[in-house]
Design a protein around this motif. Sequence first.
Motif, PDB file in Angstrom:
ATOM      1  N   CYS A 112       0.850  -1.187   0.000  1.00 55.57           N
ATOM      2  CA  CYS A 112       0.000   0.000   0.000  1.00 55.57           C
ATOM      3  C   CYS A 112       0.893   1.247   0.000  1.00 55.57           C
ATOM      4  O   CYS A 112       1.932   1.281   0.638  1.00 55.57           O
ATOM      5  CB  CYS A 112      -0.886  -0.038   1.238  1.00 55.57           C
ATOM      6  N   PHE A 140       0.585   2.853  11.590  1.00 55.11           N
ATOM      7  CA  PHE A 140      -0.457   2.666  12.581  1.00 55.11           C
ATOM      8  C   PHE A 140      -1.148   1.311  12.486  1.00 55.11           C
ATOM      9  O   PHE A 140      -1.403   0.710  13.535  1.00 55.11           O
ATOM     10  CB  PHE A 140      -1.437   3.836  12.569  1.00 55.11           C
ATOM     11  N   ASN A 141      -1.435   0.767  11.295  1.00 53.87           N
ATOM     12  CA  ASN A 141      -2.076  -0.552  11.292  1.00 53.87           C
ATOM     13  C   ASN A 141      -1.149  -1.621  11.867  1.00 53.87           C
ATOM     14  O   ASN A 141      -1.567  -2.382  12.750  1.00 53.87           O
ATOM     15  CB  ASN A 141      -2.555  -0.889   9.873  1.00 53.87           C
ATOM     16  N   LYS A 201      -7.871   2.269   4.020  1.00 49.92           N
ATOM     17  CA  LYS A 201      -7.198   2.918   2.890  1.00 49.92           C
ATOM     18  C   LYS A 201      -6.460   1.919   1.997  1.00 49.92           C
ATOM     19  O   LYS A 201      -6.137   2.235   0.862  1.00 49.92           O
ATOM     20  CB  LYS A 201      -6.229   3.989   3.413  1.00 49.92           C
ATOM     21  N   GLY A 202      -6.171   0.728   2.537  1.00 54.47           N
ATOM     22  CA  GLY A 202      -5.487  -0.272   1.724  1.00 54.47           C
ATOM     23  C   GLY A 202      -6.365  -0.779   0.586  1.00 54.47           C
ATOM     24  O   GLY A 202      -6.040  -0.603  -0.608  1.00 54.47           O
ATOM     25  N   SER A 258       3.199   3.135   6.437  1.00 52.26           N
ATOM     26  CA  SER A 258       3.269   1.788   7.017  1.00 52.26           C
ATOM     27  C   SER A 258       3.680   0.748   5.993  1.00 52.26           C
ATOM     28  O   SER A 258       4.243  -0.282   6.347  1.00 52.26           O
ATOM     29  CB  SER A 258       1.916   1.392   7.595  1.00 52.26           C
ATOM     30  N   ALA A 259       3.365   0.993   4.719  1.00 53.61           N
ATOM     31  CA  ALA A 259       3.702   0.053   3.651  1.00 53.61           C
ATOM     32  C   ALA A 259       3.173  -1.352   3.946  1.00 53.61           C
ATOM     33  O   ALA A 259       3.889  -2.344   3.840  1.00 53.61           O
ATOM     34  CB  ALA A 259       5.207   0.011   3.397  1.00 53.61           C
ATOM     35  N   CYS A 260       1.907  -1.427   4.294  1.00 56.30           N
ATOM     36  CA  CYS A 260       1.291  -2.736   4.551  1.00 56.30           C
ATOM     37  C   CYS A 260       1.226  -3.555   3.268  1.00 56.30           C
ATOM     38  O   CYS A 260       1.078  -3.006   2.172  1.00 56.30           O
ATOM     39  CB  CYS A 260      -0.129  -2.560   5.066  1.00 56.30           C
ATOM     40  N   ASN A 306      -5.184  -4.704   6.983  1.00 52.12           N
ATOM     41  CA  ASN A 306      -5.075  -3.355   6.412  1.00 52.12           C
ATOM     42  C   ASN A 306      -6.084  -2.449   7.077  1.00 52.12           C
ATOM     43  O   ASN A 306      -7.054  -2.923   7.655  1.00 52.12           O
ATOM     44  CB  ASN A 306      -5.372  -3.372   4.896  1.00 52.12           C
ATOM     45  N   CYS A 307      -5.869  -1.164   6.946  1.00 55.16           N
ATOM     46  CA  CYS A 307      -6.933  -0.228   7.307  1.00 55.16           C
ATOM     47  C   CYS A 307      -7.778   0.008   6.056  1.00 55.16           C
ATOM     48  O   CYS A 307      -7.502  -0.531   4.988  1.00 55.16           O
ATOM     49  CB  CYS A 307      -6.339   1.070   7.852  1.00 55.16           C
ATOM     50  N   ASN A 314      -0.566   4.331   0.688  1.00 57.29           N
ATOM     51  CA  ASN A 314      -1.387   5.408   1.232  1.00 57.29           C
ATOM     52  C   ASN A 314      -0.900   5.942   2.557  1.00 57.29           C
ATOM     53  O   ASN A 314      -1.399   6.947   3.033  1.00 57.29           O
ATOM     54  CB  ASN A 314      -2.850   4.962   1.323  1.00 57.29           C
ATOM     55  N   CYS A 315       0.014   5.262   3.192  1.00 56.56           N
ATOM     56  CA  CYS A 315       0.714   5.896   4.304  1.00 56.56           C
ATOM     57  C   CYS A 315       2.056   5.205   4.420  1.00 56.56           C
ATOM     58  O   CYS A 315       2.366   4.295   3.667  1.00 56.56           O
ATOM     59  CB  CYS A 315      -0.075   5.869   5.609  1.00 56.56           C
TER      60      CYS A 315
HETATM   61  S1  SF4 Z   1      -2.042   1.550   7.551  1.00 56.52           S
HETATM   62 FE1  SF4 Z   1      -3.627   1.648   5.942  1.00 56.52          FE
HETATM   63  S2  SF4 Z   1      -2.976   3.320   4.597  1.00 56.52           S
HETATM   64 FE2  SF4 Z   1      -1.226   2.749   5.830  1.00 56.52          FE
HETATM   65  S3  SF4 Z   1      -0.102   1.286   4.525  1.00 56.52           S
HETATM   66 FE3  SF4 Z   1      -1.442   0.116   5.918  1.00 56.52          FE
HETATM   67  S4  SF4 Z   1      -3.306  -0.222   4.738  1.00 56.52           S
HETATM   68 FE4  SF4 Z   1      -2.193   1.422   3.731  1.00 56.52          FE
END
Ligand code: SF4
Length: 976
Positions: free
Chosen positions: A71, A239-240, A110-111, A76-78, A107-108, A73-74
């Motif tokens: 991801c 954060f996730n 946003k993923g 964290s790179a989930c 994921n949150c 979107n932040c």
């Molecule tokens: S915390 Fe959400 S936005 Fe951030 S990388 Fe993980 S899934 Fe994406």
Amino acid sequence: MPDADLDAIGARVSAARRAVTDRGETFYQGPSGTHLASVPPKERWDDWVELDSRAWPARRERHYLLVPTTCFNCESACGLLAYVDRGTGRVRKFEGNPEHPGSRGRNCAKGPATLNQVTDPDRILYPLRRSGPRGSGQWERISWDEALGALAARIRAAITEGRRNEIMVHIGRPGEDGFTERVLASWGVDGHNSHTNVCSSGGRAGYQFWMGADRPSPDYTNAKVIYLISAHLEAGHYFNPHAQRITQARANGARVIVLDTRLSNTATHADHWLSPWPGSEAAINLAIAQHIIATGRYHREFVRRWWNWAEYLRACHPGLPVTFEVFEEVLATLYTGFTFDYAAAESGIDAAVLAEVAETVAGAGTRFAAHVWRSAAAGNLGGWQVARTLFLISALLGAVATEGGTFPNALNKFVPRPIHIPPHPGVWQDLTWPLEYPLAQNEMSFLLPHFLAEGRGRLDTYFTRVYNPVWTNPDGLSWMEVLTDESKIGCFVALTPTWNESAYFADYVLPMGHGSERHDTHSYEQYDGQWIGFRQPVLRAARERLGEVITDSRQVNPGEVWEENEFWIELSWRIDPDGALGIRQYHESRARPGSKLTVDEYYGWMFDHSVPGLPERAAADGMTPLAWMRRYGAFEIASGQGASYEQEVPPGELAGMATAPDGRVYTGTAEPLSPNIVPTGVPEPDDAGRRPVGVQIDGVVRRGFPTPSGRLEFWSGTLAAWGWPEHALPGYIKSHVHPDRLAAGQLVLLSTFRLPTQIHTRSANAKWLDELAHTNPVWIHPADAARLGVARTGDLVRVETEIGHFVAKAWITEGIRPGVVACSHHMGRWRLDGGPRGAGGMMATVGLRRGESGWRMQRLAAAGPYESGDPDSQRIWWSDTGVHQNLTFGVHPDPISGMHCWHQAVRVRPAGPGDRHGDIAVDTGKAREVYLEWLKLTRPAGTGSPGGLRRPAWLIRPLRPARELYRMPQHARQAR
Ligand code: SF4
């Protein structure tokens, strides 16, 4: 339903689960450990079958290739898994990658919403060039060839004419580890700029002065007490990955303490929620530290061995014997002023509550996990001391790199060595690293408009990359003024997947890929382990799995959307087509000399040579390391790192070393700077060029910490030597919004908090997220609302700052402390009338004009339904998309960390008859006065600075120029 029925159902479910468990099938055998019902086993990723929900009740099967990426979107790179439909060749959805050690399949929101970004009807699909005056909204489509040719010619001219400092790349979200820095280094340009001083520099500085690493890595899972100064569970850094581990710890009985002035989602999950007066957090930390000291609960042996107390005594108490017992006597006196009563008076939190919290913390021992990142560290003058005082608690408890404690991030992060490492650039960029801020944690990015306006320099070619400076920074209209002035910025290039408030003023808008359309590697500190993740264009990987040969991400991305890596390699070749400038060699193939480096070779080399254990793991599965990473997306290199600072340096490494009187062990000779664009966690050479390799602790040479002393620096010799001796110890600096500094009737505005389902301007082109969160009312306590005459939620209020005002809706809530108001920073997106649509569901159309009293922005049309290729755009039911408050903030650079101090002293009043929702007024003349006022707080580097340097050599710098450039220029002013 009767309870008996529920019990019966519960019993049946439990029995079914037990039966599955008995067959050994319940839980996924990879990092996620989640239930198989939610995770496709990796053995079936080539042909995963699901029923088509739209065909119900018919049972129509759909077959998917599952391809990992990460991801974007932040930070964290989930891990994500793209479900590529084998029938259509399109991505059907994104879910979590169960093979990812950091995010573990979770994921949150946003993923999965990455899908919205990929299919966004408003995204930019082709290179564009401005065809009218800047900001006029007139564009023409051009080819990549034309764009590359024009940019390469400009950059080549700047380099060959000795104008290297006129090239700058300004990064918003990095999302990768060092590629862009190396491109700039290959051009010989000190042109890296970042967003970090409007984000996390305050927190980073506080940690760096202690331990030489600028980020904490708490081992939440094993903690007994978790202490968060932020809304970390819903919106913190990483954060996730962190939130799931905090949740796990809570289930195991950990106590969670949250300091957050707002009743955030995180606060609702706390055992102790403290709502302090903004800026008082360091006072609370020190009261807790004092309690630990006064009750003798500090880890005496850890403090004795690892703090630089001897250096402190020598420097600050030269008449005293240098013994630990003497230090303990001094320590016992240092923080006695920080009683619970004092902290209560500063914070507004009852002293008895603080005492109870302190007792909980003191009982955590070495299982104390703590974190502050943005929040108070980013809000206040002196906010870096919030991080420094928080780490004081960890260091007192000895909870440093222990199970359940807090690690320096360098122990839990891994950055592989790339195929080429260009040398350090031979220039120093004063526009980002000015003399006034020698200790700035990162580039003074948000002051760029003021520096350009006062003639400190000029930019010939300015790139923004995943960055929207007009919107994101404070004082955005000063940005707009310089972006529209071609004498200050000759050519502005926006590398972006979507339109934003800054791109409207660009000369070139070049479409870049989202998280499933580009390559990157990254590694972040998310638990006590090290992993590396691989972002990739998922359709490329899918089609290659089916036997196709793909050589360029544009072959699989929509329109002519490219990826940055291929773009930078191509641009570098065009800047130096014959290799005469020495640039091309860093973008050339090793396997095929004379030809261009491909992303396959770049990452293939890295995975073959630089990631320990990956080649063996891949070989065991019959794959190359690159194929293995394309297949699984992430690899865990190590776990259970432990306290590596304790490691003994092997005698073989110590030959020829010199030991300083304080026990620091150095190489004997001057060395070049390390290639910091490949961060290693290895200490930088000191000002004399000697590289530390360890520190003597009780006669044994151990690895130690990457600080000047090799120990944890309770007392910072760097702060003392560079003009700030009064702040060399962890301490409390009263904020610019301290009650003593507020005028009568002023309130504090908290403007930094995120909403869990949005992320800056990056996520506005995701329709699912927009439906969830699209506005940012001003939180006001009922007592303040009554006093101010704000009758009900939804009434308009005018919020007046030092440079202007904005008009927003009120939300009357007890979730905020009286005397404080709060407004989330994601919202208030806008497009100029006549410009491209941008983000249809989130942007209002505005008019912007300049009058005698400054700029006025007024809403001409709210967001609403519109026609597009996506029928959902006709279903937009909301019109309130909030207000862009950052435009009305002056710049507040902390004189030490350089962090913009976001909190605002404001007046709030009911809106007047002429006020309308979304109105903004800004006087950029006043903004300039605010800049100059804060500039007066600095203590600049000068010829009298330690070592005659502009900046301490050991401090982190994302792109590090050659060593000689650290020397003060001849024309520099004398240090104060
Ligand atoms: S915390 Fe959400 S936005 Fe951030 S990388 Fe993980 S899934 Fe994406």
